[in-house]
Design a protein around this motif. Structure first.
Motif, mmCIF file in Angstrom:
data_model
loop_
_atom_site.group_PDB
_atom_site.id
_atom_site.type_symbol
_atom_site.label_atom_id
_atom_site.label_comp_id
_atom_site.label_asym_id
_atom_site.label_seq_id
_atom_site.Cartn_x
_atom_site.Cartn_y
_atom_site.Cartn_z
ATOM 1 N N ALA A 40 39.114 38.591 35.606
ATOM 2 C CA ALA A 40 38.221 39.570 34.970
ATOM 3 C C ALA A 40 37.352 38.817 33.974
ATOM 4 N N GLN A 41 36.159 39.318 33.764
ATOM 5 C CA GLN A 41 35.245 38.666 32.827
ATOM 6 C C GLN A 41 34.461 39.715 32.055
ATOM 7 N N GLN A 42 34.523 39.624 30.746
ATOM 8 C CA GLN A 42 33.716 40.467 29.872
ATOM 9 C C GLN A 42 32.425 39.709 29.556
ATOM 10 N N ARG A 43 31.280 40.278 29.994
ATOM 11 C CA ARG A 43 29.997 39.638 29.751
ATOM 12 C C ARG A 43 29.120 40.547 28.915
ATOM 13 N N ALA A 44 27.966 40.003 28.536
ATOM 14 C CA ALA A 44 27.051 40.799 27.713
ATOM 15 C C ALA A 44 26.627 42.078 28.424
ATOM 16 N N ASP A 45 26.556 42.022 29.756
ATOM 17 C CA ASP A 45 26.137 43.206 30.509
ATOM 18 C C ASP A 45 27.313 44.068 30.948
ATOM 19 N N GLY A 46 28.511 43.750 30.459
ATOM 20 C CA GLY A 46 29.652 44.595 30.758
ATOM 21 C C GLY A 46 30.766 43.860 31.490
ATOM 22 N N LEU A 47 31.612 44.621 32.153
ATOM 23 C CA LEU A 47 32.802 44.117 32.818
ATOM 24 C C LEU A 47 32.498 43.692 34.251
ATOM 25 N N TRP A 48 33.020 42.526 34.632
ATOM 26 C CA TRP A 48 32.920 42.043 36.012
ATOM 27 C C TRP A 48 34.329 41.791 36.531
ATOM 28 N N LEU A 49 34.586 42.269 37.746
ATOM 29 C CA LEU A 49 35.872 42.088 38.391
ATOM 30 C C LEU A 49 35.675 41.486 39.777
ATOM 31 N N ASP A 50 36.730 40.892 40.301
ATOM 32 C CA ASP A 50 36.692 40.326 41.646
ATOM 33 C C ASP A 50 36.502 41.428 42.675
ATOM 34 N N ALA A 51 35.585 41.221 43.620
ATOM 35 C CA ALA A 51 35.246 42.265 44.591
ATOM 36 C C ALA A 51 36.446 42.661 45.448
ATOM 37 N N LYS A 52 37.229 41.692 45.897
ATOM 38 C CA LYS A 52 38.405 42.010 46.710
ATOM 39 C C LYS A 52 39.389 42.867 45.914
ATOM 40 N N PHE A 53 39.557 42.525 44.641
ATOM 41 C CA PHE A 53 40.493 43.278 43.808
ATOM 42 C C PHE A 53 40.057 44.732 43.658
ATOM 43 N N VAL A 54 38.773 44.943 43.422
ATOM 44 C CA VAL A 54 38.269 46.306 43.241
ATOM 45 C C VAL A 54 38.494 47.125 44.508
ATOM 46 N N GLN A 55 38.232 46.521 45.661
ATOM 47 C CA GLN A 55 38.433 47.241 46.921
ATOM 48 C C GLN A 55 39.901 47.612 47.102
ATOM 49 N N GLY A 56 40.788 46.665 46.797
ATOM 50 C CA GLY A 56 42.212 46.952 46.932
ATOM 51 C C GLY A 56 42.685 48.044 45.981
ATOM 52 N N MET A 57 42.145 48.043 44.758
ATOM 53 C CA MET A 57 42.568 49.044 43.786
ATOM 54 C C MET A 57 42.165 50.453 44.196
ATOM 55 N N GLU A 58 41.079 50.584 44.916
ATOM 56 C CA GLU A 58 40.699 51.914 45.399
ATOM 57 C C GLU A 58 41.818 52.519 46.247
ATOM 58 N N CYS A 110 31.245 46.410 36.926
ATOM 59 C CA CYS A 110 31.981 47.670 36.878
ATOM 60 C C CYS A 110 31.598 48.421 35.610
ATOM 61 N N PRO A 111 30.602 49.317 35.695
ATOM 62 C CA PRO A 111 30.184 50.081 34.519
ATOM 63 C C PRO A 111 31.314 50.968 34.006
ATOM 64 N N PRO A 112 31.271 51.365 32.737
ATOM 65 C CA PRO A 112 32.302 52.264 32.198
ATOM 66 C C PRO A 112 32.408 53.541 33.027
ATOM 67 N N GLY A 113 33.631 53.937 33.316
ATOM 68 C CA GLY A 113 33.865 55.162 34.074
ATOM 69 C C GLY A 113 33.798 55.007 35.579
ATOM 70 N N SER A 114 33.496 53.796 36.052
ATOM 71 C CA SER A 114 33.365 53.601 37.503
ATOM 72 C C SER A 114 34.691 53.333 38.188
ATOM 73 N N LEU A 115 35.742 53.029 37.424
ATOM 74 C CA LEU A 115 37.043 52.710 38.000
ATOM 75 C C LEU A 115 37.938 53.949 37.963
ATOM 76 N N GLY A 116 38.780 54.072 38.935
ATOM 77 C CA GLY A 116 39.668 55.223 39.003
ATOM 78 C C GLY A 116 41.031 54.964 38.400
ATOM 79 N N PHE A 117 41.130 53.965 37.524
ATOM 80 C CA PHE A 117 42.414 53.623 36.923
ATOM 81 C C PHE A 117 42.176 53.132 35.495
ATOM 82 N N ASP A 118 43.238 53.183 34.700
ATOM 83 C CA ASP A 118 43.178 52.649 33.343
ATOM 84 C C ASP A 118 43.247 51.129 33.407
ATOM 85 N N LEU A 119 42.456 50.471 32.593
ATOM 86 C CA LEU A 119 42.381 49.015 32.654
ATOM 87 C C LEU A 119 42.495 48.427 31.257
ATOM 88 N N ALA A 120 43.389 47.445 31.124
ATOM 89 C CA ALA A 120 43.495 46.661 29.898
ATOM 90 C C ALA A 120 43.271 45.196 30.240
#
Length: 390
Positions: free
Chosen positions: A13-31, A58-68
């Motif tokens: 995971a990476q926190q950047r100036a434009d927001g949160l970035w996650l691995d594409a494979k991971f996001v697909q699996g989490m769905e 991954c903009p705020p509110g775009s994920l269907g799970f809680d993330l820390a």
């Protein structure tokens, strides 16, 4: 309410100036995790602090799970929450190896997910170009010490899911509940169609040049340094073949610098979207997936290429050997032997019917391990461990 599923993952995971970035494979699996778990889902990741070659914003509110997102070496326990039914953790991350006590304190079941064997971890250390020999030796010693912690953790976990044959074969005797799966992103709808398989076969029987393809990270660990030497060896054997490479990485400059000698027969492309672009390219514009991977980690690329109807020519690492011997969907070459890998492709050049059969076997095997079935079986196993119905 059904208890919470908490996943501690090694996905970056990476926190950047434009927001949160996650691995594409991971996001697909989490769905799918969210869709198939009958309660709330939380995820704990470590901040990679590095660019993600296959990341998605991954903009705020775009994920269907809680993330820390937790800094490396920071305590995980405060981020797990309450009413945890199942804690799932990547055992390849040494920071998860103390989780048995944590799960017990939460009253939760613990399932580990494991991909790498000790041999693979050691080979990764020795291939790390960023470390001098002394640092590699120290890292190898540390890896050996962590192996003892890993084995202790696996023995007391409620269950372990093994991604790939090498880890399953190496550790299944230690665990009380072992589940084998072959991770990949190819759904049944993405599989090569019968008309596409027929069109490829007709083209191959016409004597047209072989179309090789490679996709993934262009790194020494993935064997990308061998791609152009294989094409050189094919040229000396009189094999008319092309190679399209999709990816980026530390070896990109070296590969680009060597393209001129092939007169356009080898082309380097930027990474493309898997479902929208790479899968259609594999299905309609390639015949053979060229894998120079020397490690035994469970690369999902094998299954994903095979499902597109591609035979795989690969080195004899433990994972590809396990897939190849069970599927017949490709061929093995002596580990690290570029000439032998070129010979594999050359034999298919001269025996197109053998290549067509391998393509068919590849697709059939991948169909038996398509994403939806594999994932649903994994989630059913997690629910069973947690004592949940269904």
């Amino acid at each position: 309410m059904t208890g919470r599923l908490v996943i501690y993952s090694s996905a970056p995971a990476q926190q950047r100036a434009d927001g949160l970035w996650l691995d594409a494979k991971f996001v697909q699996g989490m769905e799918r995790h969210v869709a198939e778990w009958p309660g709330p889902v939380s995820v704990v990741l470590r901040d990679a602090g590095l660019p993600l070659p296959f990341g998605v914003h991954c903009p705020p509110g775009s994920l269907g799970f809680d993330l820390a997102i937790v800094p490396r070496r920071a305590a995980v326990a405060p981020h797990l929450g309450r009413d945890v039914a199942l804690l799932a953790a990547a055992a390849d991350d040494h920071e998860a190896l103390d989780f048995p006590a944590l799960a017990q304190a939460l009253g939760a079941k613990l399932v580990y997910v494991l991909e790498y064997t000790l041999g693979t971890r050691l080979r990764i250390v020795w291939m790390d170009r960023t470390r001098n020999p002394l640092r590699r030796a120290r890292s190898a010693l540390w890896t050996l010490q962590q192996e003892r912690r890993l084995r202790r953790a696996l023995r007391v976990a409620d269950a372990v899911q093994f991604n790939g044959y090498p880890a399953y074969d190496a550790y299944r005797g230690l665990v009380r509940d072992a589940h084998l799966y072959l991770d990949n992103r190819l759904s049944a709808a993405m599989l090569a169609t019968a008309p596409e398989m027929t069109a490829r076969a007709e083209r191959l029987r016409s004597g047209a040049p072989l179309r090789l393809i490679h996709s993934g990270r262009l790194e020494p660990m993935k064997g990308a340094q061998d791609l152009l030497p294989v094409m050189d060896a094919l040229a000396t054997r009189g094999v008319d073949a092309t190679l399209d490479i999709y990816g980026t990485g530390s070896l990109e400059g070296d590969i680009r610098a060597g393209l001129d000698r092939f007169g356009g027969r080898v082309r380097l492309h930027a990474p493309v979207d898997f479902a929208r672009e790479l899968v259609p390219i594999n299905r309609s514009r390639a015949d053979v997936f060229l894998s120079c991977h020397r490690q035994s980690d469970p690369s999902c690329t094998y299954l994903e290429a095979m499902g597109c109807g591609l035979a795989v020519a690969g080195f004899d690492n433990a994972m590809w050997r396990g897939v190849q011997t069970r599927s017949g969907g490709g061929a093995l070459a002596q580990l690290g032997n570029v000439a032998a890998l070129a010979d594999v492709v050359a034999r298919w050049h001269h025996d197109r019917d053998a290549l067509i059969r391998a393509c068919g076997h590849a697709r059939a095997f991948a169909a038996d391990h398509e994403f939806d079935g594999v994932f649903s079986a994994r989630m059913a196993h997690w629910r069973k461990v947690a004592g949940l119905a269904g």
